[in-house]
Design an enzyme around this catalytic site. Sequence first.
Site, short mmCIF file in Angstrom:
data_model
loop_
_atom_site.label_atom_id
_atom_site.label_comp_id
_atom_site.label_asym_id
_atom_site.label_seq_id
_atom_site.Cartn_x
_atom_site.Cartn_y
_atom_site.Cartn_z
N GLU A 127 0.83 -1.21 0.00
CA GLU A 127 0.00 0.00 0.00
C GLU A 127 0.86 1.26 0.00
O GLU A 127 1.70 1.46 0.90
CB GLU A 127 -0.94 0.00 1.22
CG GLU A 127 -1.92 1.17 1.17
CD GLU A 127 -3.00 1.13 2.24
OE1 GLU A 127 -3.14 0.11 2.94
OE2 GLU A 127 -3.71 2.14 2.36
N LYS A 162 -7.39 -0.15 11.34
CA LYS A 162 -6.79 -0.66 10.09
C LYS A 162 -5.57 0.19 9.74
O LYS A 162 -4.54 -0.33 9.33
CB LYS A 162 -7.82 -0.62 8.95
CG LYS A 162 -7.37 -1.30 7.67
CD LYS A 162 -6.59 -0.39 6.74
CE LYS A 162 -6.12 -1.10 5.49
NZ LYS A 162 -5.28 -0.23 4.64
N ASP A 190 4.01 -13.67 12.02
CA ASP A 190 2.67 -14.10 11.61
C ASP A 190 1.69 -12.91 11.69
O ASP A 190 1.22 -12.56 12.78
CB ASP A 190 2.24 -15.26 12.52
CG ASP A 190 0.91 -15.88 12.12
OD1 ASP A 190 0.10 -15.20 11.48
OD2 ASP A 190 0.70 -17.05 12.46
N HIS A 193 -2.32 10.42 -0.33
CA HIS A 193 -2.55 9.10 -0.91
C HIS A 193 -2.44 9.15 -2.42
O HIS A 193 -1.80 8.33 -3.04
CB HIS A 193 -3.98 8.66 -0.56
CG HIS A 193 -4.03 7.46 0.30
ND1 HIS A 193 -4.08 6.21 -0.20
CD2 HIS A 193 -4.03 7.32 1.65
CE1 HIS A 193 -4.11 5.34 0.79
NE2 HIS A 193 -4.09 6.00 1.94
P1 NAD Z 1 8.92 -22.74 16.64
O1 NAD Z 1 8.29 -23.89 17.31
O2 NAD Z 1 9.40 -22.92 15.25
O3 NAD Z 1 10.14 -22.22 17.52
C1 NAD Z 1 10.06 -22.00 18.88
C2 NAD Z 1 10.99 -22.92 19.63
O4 NAD Z 1 12.34 -22.51 19.43
C3 NAD Z 1 10.77 -22.87 21.12
O5 NAD Z 1 9.72 -23.70 21.49
C4 NAD Z 1 12.11 -23.32 21.66
O6 NAD Z 1 12.17 -24.73 21.76
C5 NAD Z 1 13.11 -22.89 20.57
N1 NAD Z 1 13.96 -21.73 20.96
C6 NAD Z 1 15.28 -21.62 20.64
N2 NAD Z 1 15.77 -20.44 21.11
C7 NAD Z 1 14.75 -19.81 21.72
C8 NAD Z 1 14.65 -18.53 22.40
N3 NAD Z 1 15.69 -17.69 22.52
N4 NAD Z 1 13.45 -18.16 22.87
C9 NAD Z 1 12.38 -18.98 22.75
N5 NAD Z 1 12.43 -20.20 22.15
C10 NAD Z 1 13.61 -20.62 21.62
O7 NAD Z 1 7.98 -21.45 16.59
P2 NAD Z 1 6.87 -20.85 17.54
O8 NAD Z 1 7.31 -19.47 17.89
O9 NAD Z 1 6.54 -21.77 18.66
O10 NAD Z 1 5.63 -20.79 16.54
C11 NAD Z 1 5.53 -19.80 15.55
C12 NAD Z 1 4.90 -20.36 14.29
O11 NAD Z 1 3.67 -21.00 14.60
C13 NAD Z 1 4.57 -19.29 13.30
O12 NAD Z 1 5.02 -19.70 12.03
C14 NAD Z 1 3.03 -19.25 13.29
O13 NAD Z 1 2.55 -18.85 12.04
C15 NAD Z 1 2.70 -20.66 13.62
N6 NAD Z 1 1.36 -20.95 14.18
C16 NAD Z 1 0.48 -19.98 14.58
C17 NAD Z 1 -0.74 -20.31 15.13
C18 NAD Z 1 -1.67 -19.20 15.58
O14 NAD Z 1 -1.26 -18.07 15.68
N7 NAD Z 1 -2.92 -19.49 15.90
C19 NAD Z 1 -1.08 -21.66 15.27
C20 NAD Z 1 -0.17 -22.63 14.88
C21 NAD Z 1 1.07 -22.28 14.34
#
Ligand code: NAD
Length: 425
Positions: A87, A265, A281, A379
């Site tokens: 945008e 928005k 996300d 805009h």
């Molecule tokens: P992930 O599981 O890929 O990574 C997180 C993991 O990384 C942690 O659980 C931990 O084991 C590890 N880690 C390593 N270093 C870390 C640090 N410094 N701090 C924290 N953890 C560390 O990702 P996530 O963040 O658990 O999930 C994000 C993804 O899930 C996004 O892609 C999102 O789109 C997706 N998702 C979203 C939803 C929703 O929003 N409703 C539902 C399902 C999946």
Amino acid sequence: MKTMTTTTSRIPGLHKMSPEERLQKVVEVTGLSEDVVRHLGNTGNLDSATADSMIENVIGTMNIPLGVATNMLVDGHDVLVPMATEESSVVAAVCNAARQCRSTGGFKTGMSNSHMIAQVQLLGVPNPEFARLQILEHKSDVQLICDETDPVLLKHGGGFRDMEVRVLKGRTGPMVVTHLIVDTRDAMGANAVNSMAEAVAPHIAKWTGGKTYLRILSNLADRRLARARATWALDEIGGAEVRDGILAAYDFADIDPYRAATHNKGIMNGVSAVVLATGNDCRAVEAGAHAYAARTGQYSSLTRWETDADGNLTGTIEMPLAVGLIGGATRSHPTARIALDIMNITTAERLACTIAAVGLAQNFAALKALATTGIQKGHMALHAKNIAVMAGAVGAEIEKVADALVKLGKVRVDVAEEILNEVRQ
Ligand code: NAD
């Protein structure tokens, strides 16, 4: 490019093919030309193998412009903020708003903490209040199960923090909903807390004699609130009349959901652009923001606008911002990593705070434009380039046609086509 119509959407085995084979197949069934293969075959700075590992049925990539917002002073530090958006005027709005509050120290930010909530739904208990206490009595067991599920998170200082259990009245009967409250540190944490909810659920069923159903995070991340505030001096913004216009615009958003939706928005124009640029996300952040904006029962503004003792305009924002530096596309997309490097950001908390500041800046710019010249002036100047492209302008023609459209004050495709004809003659 189109020469034939689509014949079928049933393409068995598409998911097993390589991106190149899939693209060829899609071109074949849609009857599109080989130009499409050449166009989508160029995946830009996200190579086809990486894209293929991120989602299903990849046939290409969709490039969105990446801009950089200047003038942002956040907690005393200058920060260049990458923004991915299609945008026009979004990046310019942040640059302008941020410039106008530098004299008063820019943005001050803060964060509640980085706690996410995972929900476990329990049904089939006749005495839900009794079950609620049964679950709460197992807090130390729940902590153990959660922390054993993600030892890496634990190593990084995160893990289970608390739990709460709510009894809700469902249409099919009472429902006991357990919230696992987990510090996910530098991860957005969706996968992390979802795994914990799945691990805890069978135990909840066993302790209560009920049956567990849903086990997933809540995107209403109201224990992960990012906050930002800033002051805009009267002489920077054009005086008391502009300030009062902004206050009246805010008042409107505060009381009317029709206005608040557009107001928020605009905030998300800034927020989502940084969320996307950093590979986070956008849907999760958008859902959390809008749910939070409706937390009182009336959908309202994510920002607040007031006047300080000297008559200056002050703005604040507070919203859930579940963003991370680890996990999802934040690590797998090379551009997302570079975006973090541009900002020199090394913690998820700093990223969330910077995004909140961008949201506030965006809101200031939109309200100021609305309260003064109207949104279309700024805009349209930028939009004119899009219109020029729609009319068929290429290369240097785009700038010439866009300039002429703005001068005429008629930013329309039909006018752009006429101007383009003249330019070409
Ligand atoms: P992930 O599981 O890929 O990574 C997180 C993991 O990384 C942690 O659980 C931990 O084991 C590890 N880690 C390593 N270093 C870390 C640090 N410094 N701090 C924290 N953890 C560390 O990702 P996530 O963040 O658990 O999930 C994000 C993804 O899930 C996004 O892609 C999102 O789109 C997706 N998702 C979203 C939803 C929703 O929003 N409703 C539902 C399902 C999946």
